[in-house]
Design a protein around this motif. Structure first.
Motif, mmCIF file in Angstrom:
data_model
loop_
_atom_site.group_PDB
_atom_site.id
_atom_site.type_symbol
_atom_site.label_atom_id
_atom_site.label_comp_id
_atom_site.label_asym_id
_atom_site.label_seq_id
_atom_site.Cartn_x
_atom_site.Cartn_y
_atom_site.Cartn_z
ATOM 1 N N TYR A 64 0.851 -1.191 0.000
ATOM 2 C CA TYR A 64 0.000 0.000 0.000
ATOM 3 C C TYR A 64 0.889 1.243 0.000
ATOM 4 C CZ TYR A 64 -3.385 -3.526 1.455
ATOM 5 O OH TYR A 64 -4.165 -4.649 1.521
ATOM 6 N N SER A 65 0.249 2.392 -0.086
ATOM 7 C CA SER A 65 1.021 3.638 -0.205
ATOM 8 C C SER A 65 1.806 3.969 1.044
ATOM 9 C CB SER A 65 0.074 4.799 -0.536
ATOM 10 O OG SER A 65 -0.806 5.059 0.545
ATOM 11 N N ASP A 66 1.350 3.499 2.217
ATOM 12 C CA ASP A 66 2.026 3.854 3.464
ATOM 13 C C ASP A 66 2.854 2.722 4.042
ATOM 14 O OD1 ASP A 66 -0.251 2.384 3.907
ATOM 15 O OD2 ASP A 66 -0.873 3.478 5.699
ATOM 16 N N TRP B 276 5.028 -1.887 -6.189
ATOM 17 C CA TRP B 276 4.012 -0.855 -5.956
ATOM 18 C C TRP B 276 4.590 0.527 -6.219
ATOM 19 C CZ3 TRP B 276 2.995 3.627 -3.613
ATOM 20 C CH2 TRP B 276 1.666 4.025 -3.499
ATOM 21 N N ASN B 277 5.800 0.777 -5.736
ATOM 22 C CA ASN B 277 6.408 2.092 -5.916
ATOM 23 C C ASN B 277 6.754 2.363 -7.376
ATOM 24 O OD1 ASN B 277 7.101 3.757 -3.287
ATOM 25 N ND2 ASN B 277 7.269 1.605 -2.725
ATOM 26 N N PRO C 31 -2.334 8.750 -2.323
ATOM 27 C CA PRO C 31 -2.198 7.856 -3.487
ATOM 28 C C PRO C 31 -3.048 6.593 -3.364
ATOM 29 C CG PRO C 31 -0.045 8.653 -2.760
ATOM 30 C CD PRO C 31 -1.022 9.046 -1.707
ATOM 31 N N GLN C 32 -3.165 6.051 -2.139
ATOM 32 C CA GLN C 32 -3.932 4.830 -1.976
ATOM 33 C C GLN C 32 -5.416 5.067 -2.202
ATOM 34 O OE1 GLN C 32 -2.249 1.748 -1.328
ATOM 35 N NE2 GLN C 32 -4.215 1.268 -2.261
ATOM 36 N N ASN D 215 3.644 3.353 -9.112
ATOM 37 C CA ASN D 215 2.967 4.555 -8.611
ATOM 38 C C ASN D 215 3.938 5.708 -8.361
ATOM 39 O OD1 ASN D 215 -0.010 3.643 -7.987
ATOM 40 N ND2 ASN D 215 1.330 1.971 -7.309
ATOM 41 N N ALA E 63 5.617 6.813 -4.932
ATOM 42 C CA ALA E 63 4.879 7.640 -3.969
ATOM 43 C C ALA E 63 5.156 7.219 -2.531
ATOM 44 C CB ALA E 63 3.379 7.560 -4.256
ATOM 45 N N GLY E 64 5.208 5.908 -2.265
ATOM 46 C CA GLY E 64 5.472 5.450 -0.906
ATOM 47 C C GLY E 64 6.871 5.771 -0.447
#
Length: 622
Positions: A47-49, A209-210, A420-421, A213, A216-217
């Motif tokens: 996830y984003s965080d 994921w990063n 972002p999520q 995206n 972003a994370g």
């Protein structure tokens, strides 16, 4: 002595686990926990965080044990319950059985570690992963085995799936091994590198994921949330850690790191180097890193490395100092756990309203959820629920069992790395057109921006949604948590001018907590864009006591504080005043507030603040 300390440990462990279960079943969800629950309802590898493991554990708890606070937290309580036993096992195997039970008791009572698991946060799994890696590192120093390599691979994998901060554990662990001859020998064995490769593979979902995206994370965790500029707040690390660990245990842990950094015993030296270097790294980081969000728990892996050594240090101390250490440890543990227990009580949360330590991130969600249920019951079945920010969306999602609540763009979403999520889940609502003609209930958090930016936030929502009618004001804990509920019709409003916004107001005098013992003046100001204020009614303990004289000029607030942004038609005549006679009121703590009646007919009860009414003095004899 050994049997005594073992008995003490077992009794402490059992008592603390039961205490955690009791608190976890009542403590309202912290906003981060609520968002992790929301992530668990949208399964993903990352996830984003955070990596995915925290969300998966919450989903596991709710699938097995049903919906509820305890179900969310049970996996984390179970994981945290293992950590003290791992400390005992490592210490007994490598050093001394008596020291092992002492270290285990210290692990149970250390506030930072002893309270672990009460909330569903990644630190519980991070602690378990750290202990597994430390245990594996000590084993590898005696000689590489398949069991040691497998343990290392497991610890590295769990850590990678827990949090970005585990990178610090990996880096320091490698440095410590390189500083020890047997550690360098172990790193030449291919089995160790296979374990490291397995741990590295666990980072792949987060890296993918990063990459998908725009990093972003990584940017949030490594760049956006940190100023990366020198500031003087870093010295506070020592004070904060001494409080969170308790001063005497903190001194014992630092002493262990210093005294054993060059120990002839490889295991002691490895643990001292890991713990000392981690603490030093976080201390230095404190001078350039984020100071706005909580970071006091970051050094926990360093303490976990030093806890197996602290029993040896405490055994060498004089009896009076050991007794003082246990007393301060017990007091520290009771203080932290007592805080959670207190926050679990609605009456305590209400009494703390207006105080600096008011637990805003735990408070008001049940009250809000009940109000939202009542409002939705009066609206069409296809009504869309809209939350102002990720906090409200996640907390209402958990309370209502709805993982798809739409959320407006908000500075908090970006500030906490959740924007972002929300966009990936298609939950961010950018315009009213996205409602496709459906009615909506919008929930705005009046405490989620600085008071000086509240009017601008209302205006931003209005610009995005076209209107912001006040349908209901929810004041939890005397308004310490305050929410605006707005009904939006199915049809977009006609472009007839400015929105009618919720009121923005302030009581300038008396100050919160002031003592009043004679007829006193209540003064302040209030604005309501789009319609203006018709009347201000002063209240005590929720009941009206005076109608204020409204319309006094207040040029400073209009031009400086509101920066000329208000579109209240009465500007700058926005001030009010009223006189209250304390003789008509019972002495003691009373709650001073106001009702703002808009020219549009709306009635908004403002947040209350405490004042102390002094007992009336008897009239002097003639």
């Amino acid at each position: 002595m050994r049997m005594q300390m073992r008995t003490v440990f077992v009794v402490l462990w059992s008592t603390i686990v039961l205490l955690k279960l009791a608190i976890a079943a009542r403590l309202p969800l912290f906003v981060d926990e609520a968002f992790y629950w929301l992530e668990g309802q949208h399964p993903s590898w990352a996830y984003s965080d955070l990596p995915g493991l925290t969300a998966w554990l919450i989903r596991l708890g709710t699938e097995v044990f049903g919906d509820g606070l305890l179900a969310v937290r049970l996996p984390f309580i179970a994981i945290s319950a293992l950590v003290p036993w791992l400390v005992v096992r490592l210490t007994a195997r490598e050093f001394d059985t008596e020291a092992a039970w002492i270290s285990g008791c210290a692990a149970l009572l250390m506030p930072l570690l002893g309270s672990l698991g009460v909330m569903a946060l990644p630190d519980a799994m991070l602690a378990l992963a750290t202990m597994l890696c430390l245990d594996a590192g000590v084993r590898l120093l005696r000689g590489v085995t398949y069991g040691g390599a497998l343990l290392l691979a497991l610890g590295l994998s769990l850590g990678a799936l827990s949090h970005y901060r585990f990178i610090a554990v990996i880096g320091v662990g490698m440095v410590a091994l390189l500083l020890i001859a047997n550690g360098r020998e172990a790193l030449r064995d291919p089995r160790v590198w296979i374990a490291i490769a397995a741990g590295a593979a666990a980072w792949i979902p987060l890296l993918v994921w990063n990459v998908d995206n725009a990093e972003a994370g990584l940017r949030f965790q490594m760049v956006d949330r940190h100023p990366w500029a020198l500031h003087a707040d870093g010295w506070q690390f020592l004070v904060i850690q001494a409080v969170m660990v308790t001063p005497l245990l903190f001194a014992a842990l630092l002493s262990a790191a210093w005294r054993l950094r060059r120990a002839p015993d490889d295991a002691a030296r490895f643990l001292a180097l890991c713990g000392g270097l981690l603490l030093l790294a976080f201390f230095v980081l404190g001078f350039v890193a984020d100071t706005e969000r909580a970071s006091f728990h970051w050094p926990l892996p360093g303490y976990l490395a030093l806890l197996p050594l602290v029993g040896l240090v405490l055994m060498s101390w004089p009896r009076w100092l050991r007794v003082a250490t246990w007393i301060t440890l017990a007091l520290g543990f009771v203080g932290v756990v007592g805080y959670y227990a207190a926050v679990s009580e609605p009456a305590v949360r209400e009494r703390s309203a207006g105080l600096k330590w008011y637990p805003a991130n735990f408070a008001g969600w049940d009250t809000l959820a009940e109000a939202v249920r009542e409002e939705l019951a009066t609206m069409p079945a296809d009504t869309v629920l809209i939350a102002d920010n990720f906090k409200i969306g996640a907390e209402l999602g958990f309370a209502l069992g709805d993982a798809n609540i739409r959320v407006l763009d908000h500075p908090l979403n970006r500030h906490h790395g959740r924007a972002p999520q929300l966009q990936l889940w298609d939950l961010q609502l950018d315009s009213r057109d996205e409602l496709q003609g459906r009615p909506a209930l919008m929930v705005i958090g009046a405490n989620d921006v600085k008071f000086s930016a509240l009017l601008q936030r209302y205006q931003a929502v209005c610009a995005r949604m076209g209107e912001l009618p006040v349908s209901r004001v929810v004041n939890a804990d005397r308004g310490a948590q305050r929410f605006i509920l707005a009904h939006l019709g199915a049809a977009a409003p006609a472009a007839t001018g400015d929105c009618v916004l919720p009121a923005v107001a302030h009581i300038d005098a008396p100050l919160a907590g002031a003592r009043v013992d004679a007829p006193f003046e209540v003064s302040g100001w209030a604005v309501k864009d789009g319609s203006g204020v018709a009347e201000v009614v002063i209240t005590i303990d929720g009941g009206p006591v005076a109608r204020a004289r409204y319309g006094l000029p207040n040029q400073w607030v209009a031009e400086r504080f509101l920066r000329g942004a208000s579109r209240d038609p009465a500007q700058p005549r926005i001030g009010f005043t009223a006189t209250i006679d304390p003789a008509t009121l019972a002495p003691g703590r009373r709650w001073l507030g106001m009702e703002i009646i808009g020219a549009d007919g709306s009635v908004e009860r403002w947040a209350e603040q405490p004042v102390w009414i002094a007992p009336s003095r008897p009239a002097s004899a003639p």
